[in-house]
Design an enzyme around this catalytic site. Structure first.
Site, mmCIF file in Angstrom:
data_model
loop_
_atom_site.group_PDB
_atom_site.id
_atom_site.type_symbol
_atom_site.label_atom_id
_atom_site.label_comp_id
_atom_site.label_asym_id
_atom_site.label_seq_id
_atom_site.Cartn_x
_atom_site.Cartn_y
_atom_site.Cartn_z
ATOM 1 N N LYS A 23 -84.359 46.307 -33.400
ATOM 2 C CA LYS A 23 -84.049 47.718 -33.111
ATOM 3 C C LYS A 23 -85.004 48.592 -33.922
ATOM 4 C CE LYS A 23 -79.465 48.811 -32.438
ATOM 5 N NZ LYS A 23 -78.035 48.984 -32.774
ATOM 6 N N LYS A 82 -83.381 42.995 -36.425
ATOM 7 C CA LYS A 82 -82.414 43.040 -35.319
ATOM 8 C C LYS A 82 -83.103 43.387 -33.998
ATOM 9 C CE LYS A 82 -79.175 45.885 -37.240
ATOM 10 N NZ LYS A 82 -77.938 46.703 -37.196
HETATM 11 N N1 C2G Z 1 -69.715 51.631 -31.481
HETATM 12 C C1 C2G Z 1 -68.562 51.978 -30.772
HETATM 13 N N2 C2G Z 1 -68.693 52.616 -29.590
HETATM 14 C C2 C2G Z 1 -69.916 52.922 -29.090
HETATM 15 C C3 C2G Z 1 -71.085 52.594 -29.816
HETATM 16 C C4 C2G Z 1 -70.955 51.940 -31.023
HETATM 17 O O1 C2G Z 1 -67.423 51.708 -31.212
HETATM 18 N N3 C2G Z 1 -69.982 53.561 -27.889
HETATM 19 C C5 C2G Z 1 -69.558 50.928 -32.765
HETATM 20 C C6 C2G Z 1 -70.198 49.540 -32.753
HETATM 21 O O2 C2G Z 1 -69.327 48.594 -32.143
HETATM 22 C C7 C2G Z 1 -70.388 49.279 -34.248
HETATM 23 C C8 C2G Z 1 -70.650 50.690 -34.801
HETATM 24 O O3 C2G Z 1 -70.213 51.631 -33.795
HETATM 25 O O4 C2G Z 1 -69.181 48.774 -34.822
HETATM 26 C C9 C2G Z 1 -72.118 50.925 -35.095
HETATM 27 O O5 C2G Z 1 -72.856 50.661 -33.907
HETATM 28 P P1 C2G Z 1 -74.434 50.354 -34.051
HETATM 29 O O6 C2G Z 1 -75.057 51.382 -34.919
HETATM 30 O O7 C2G Z 1 -74.984 50.070 -32.691
HETATM 31 O O8 C2G Z 1 -74.374 48.996 -34.905
HETATM 32 P P2 C2G Z 1 -75.129 47.614 -34.593
HETATM 33 O O9 C2G Z 1 -76.547 47.869 -34.263
HETATM 34 O O10 C2G Z 1 -74.263 46.889 -33.645
HETATM 35 O O11 C2G Z 1 -75.155 46.913 -36.043
HETATM 36 O O12 C2G Z 1 -74.244 43.531 -39.174
HETATM 37 C C10 C2G Z 1 -73.752 44.251 -38.070
HETATM 38 C C11 C2G Z 1 -74.801 45.162 -37.510
HETATM 39 O O13 C2G Z 1 -75.389 45.974 -38.523
HETATM 40 C C12 C2G Z 1 -74.163 46.048 -36.459
#
Ligand code: C2G
Length: 133
Positions: free
Chosen positions: A46, A44
């Site tokens: 990250k 990803k």
């Molecule tokens: N999230 C949120 N508000 C934020 C930050 C994150 O609602 N201020 C939500 C994101 O939308 C996501 C969840 O928290 O639904 C996890 O965020 P991340 O760890 O950044 O996930 P991500 O890297 O987007 O991975 O297959 C899907 C991926 O694994 C998603």
């Protein structure tokens, strides 16, 4: 029993993550969190500060979370939904529409993100190396 699933990295756990998990759990009776492995995060683009094992350990301590399983790639969501008898898939709306293909297998809900907080913001504010988002 209505089973809910959500996916993410959940690095440097913050209020936005907790609010997502709380709202997802409130939409059912059981919440499975599929947390990205370190190898998948590399795909990803990250690099999580906290290891997969520790991110899993932390998520398992959250009252809204019932089960934590590994997310190893982009293409496991359909089998995860089928194999775990999932009724509802939930993600933050930064993913709006991206997982609508799951509608053939379960309900799909995108919830508004929590404004003003993100792992990237935390890293930036602390002067840490930020991923190329
Ligand atoms: N999230 C949120 N508000 C934020 C930050 C994150 O609602 N201020 C939500 C994101 O939308 C996501 C969840 O928290 O639904 C996890 O965020 P991340 O760890 O950044 O996930 P991500 O890297 O987007 O991975 O297959 C899907 C991926 O694994 C998603």
């Amino acid at each position: 029993m209505k089973k809910v699933i959500t996916y993410g990295t959940f690095d440097l756990l913050h209020k936005g993550h907790i609010r997502l998990l709380k709202r997802a759990k409130a939409l059912g009776d059981h919440l499975t969190v599929c947390v990205s492995t370190d190898e998948f995060n590399a795909i990803k683009g990250k690099k999580a500060y906290t290891s997969f094992e520790d991110r899993k350990y932390i998520l398992e301590a959250i009252r809204y979370v019932d089960e934590v399983i590994p997310e190893k790639g982009w293409d496991q969501k359909i089998s995860d939904v089928v194999d775990n008898n999932i009724d509802l898939f939930v993600m933050g709306d930064d993913w709006q529409g991206k997982f609508d293909f799951l509608k053939d297998y379960c309900e799909v809900v995108y919830l508004p993100r929590t404004e003003g907080i993100s792992t990237t913001k935390i890293k930036h504010d602390l002067g840490m190396q930020v991923d190329a988002d």
